[in-house]
Design an enzyme around this catalytic site. Structure first.
Site, PDB file in Angstrom:
ATOM      1  N   LEU A 202       0.864  -1.081  -0.138  1.00 22.28           N
ATOM      2  CA  LEU A 202       0.244  -0.033  -0.647  1.00 22.28           C
ATOM      3  C   LEU A 202       1.119   0.959  -0.252  1.00 22.28           C
ATOM      4  CD1 LEU A 202      -2.964  -1.253   2.602  1.00 22.28           C
ATOM      5  CD2 LEU A 202      -3.071  -0.766   0.148  1.00 22.28           C
TER       6      LEU A 202
ATOM      7  N   ASP B 189      10.130   1.868   1.341  1.00 19.15           N
ATOM      8  CA  ASP B 189       9.491   1.644   2.004  1.00 19.15           C
ATOM      9  C   ASP B 189       9.656   0.297   1.684  1.00 19.15           C
ATOM     10  OD1 ASP B 189       7.100   1.372   3.196  1.00 19.15           O
ATOM     11  OD2 ASP B 189       5.791   1.527   1.218  1.00 19.15           O
TER      12      ASP B 189
END
EC number: 3.5.2.3
Length: 348
Positions: A223, A251
């Site tokens: 996400l 990330d």
């Protein structure tokens, strides 16, 4: 006789968006970052989240304790914004050099974000204080309303949250993290010097077809979710242009294999072992290797007002196979590009 391998020497990079988790997971994953990167912005979405100076100091020490001897690595800590956060606590952490930035998670947007912000108005005193002291705001830019399609949540966030916020607090420094859409790429490119973005390797290398066609690939599920190819191409063109307010943010978000390969799997790609080589591959494919070092090692420090690293690393262009899995206590971790042959890797 084989031709000599191509070597790419760059200033030591930093990772401006990283999840290290805690406990055994932290001890397992830290070395994959600390051997390559000089610094990393560490996300605060633990359970419970990092919302105080004391919690950040303790977490930083746990990270440093997991860094192997010989690695020169500095974790940069962040504060998890909540509706009830005291602006004085945030300012104290920033002034004491504990907090480098603060993170805005819309409530329930991603892993461990149930404590996140319900509305920007709820934290306006905190944001006003951040603007005043020059503290960067890091934003997971997705709306979370149930009626908004998951593929539209980033674009809707720009118009409904990000732009009104930046109009209201014009001096606030904002990092639009892990952007995934042409909308976000255009927005950042057209923004002023107080707006920057990070991009992950998976959003540069893949689009939603790679995740969903021919079988579901849970290790590409993250996400914000992978988007259609026109958005992937816009991100690739942004980094290849040499634009100086976009920088490396992996990330990297590890989850044990059984939590990824399940009937309701977790979001996140554990890309720390392979991210830098993945970025190099993208820049090479875009004929933009001349901008690779700035993306990895210069643009981020410049935006944050920090010095660049004074050491260097080398990447080598020779085919290597990525491990299928990495041992994790009583489970395993599956790295990004597991089992695949990659073109670039960090020279050992």
């Amino acid at each position: 006789m084989t031709a000599p391998s191509q070597v790419l020497k760059i200033r030591r990079p930093d990772d401006w968006h990283l999840h290290l988790r805690d406990g055994d997971m932290l001890k397992t994953v830290v070395p994959y970052t600390s051997e390559i990167y000089g610094r990393a912005i560490v996300m605060p979405n633990l359970a419970p989240p990092v919302t105080t100076v004391e919690a950040a100091v303790a977490y930083r020490q746990r990270i440093l304790d997991a860094v192997p001897a010989g690695h020169d690595f500095s974790p940069l800590m962040t504060c998890y914004l909540t509706d009830s956060l005291d602006p004085n606590e945030l300012e104290r952490g920033f002034n004491e050099g504990v907090f480098t930035a603060a993170k805005l998670y819309p409530a329930n947007a991603t892993t461990n974000s149930s404590h996140g912000v319900t509305s920007v108005d709820a934290i306006m005193p905190v944001l006003e204080r951040m603007e005043k002291i020059g503290m960067p705001l890091l934003v997971h830019g997705e709306v979370t309303h149930a009626d908004i399609d998951i593929f539209d949540r980033e674009a809707r966030f720009i118009e409904s949250v990000m732009e009104p916020l930046r109009q209201r607090l014009t001096a606030l420094k904002v990092v639009f993290e892990h952007i995934t859409t042409k909308d976000a790429a255009d927005y950042v490119r057209n923004g002023n010097e107080r707006l920057a973005a990070t991009i992950t390797p998976q959003h540069l290398m893949f689009n939603r077809n790679h995740m969903l066609v021919g079988g579901v690939r849970p290790h590409l599920y993250c996400l914000p979710i992978l988007k259609r190819n026109i958005h992937q191409q816009a991100l690739r063109e942004l980094v290849a242009s040499g634009f100086n307010r976009v920088f490396l943010g992996t990330d990297s978000a590890p989850h044990a294999r059984h939590r990824k390969e399940s009937s309701c799997g977790c979001a996140g790609c554990f890309n720390a072992p392979t991210a830098l080589g993945s970025y190099a591959t993208v820049f090479e494919e875009m004929n933009a290797l001349q901008h690779f070092e700035a993306f990895c090692s210069v643009n981020g420090p410049q935006f944050y007002g920090l010095p660049v690293n004074d050491t260097f690393i080398e990447l080598v262009r020779e085919e290597q196979q990525v491990a299928e899995s990495i041992a994790l206590t009583d489970d395993t971790l599956v790295p990004f590009l597991a089992g695949e042959t990659v073109r670039w890797s960090v020279k050992q």
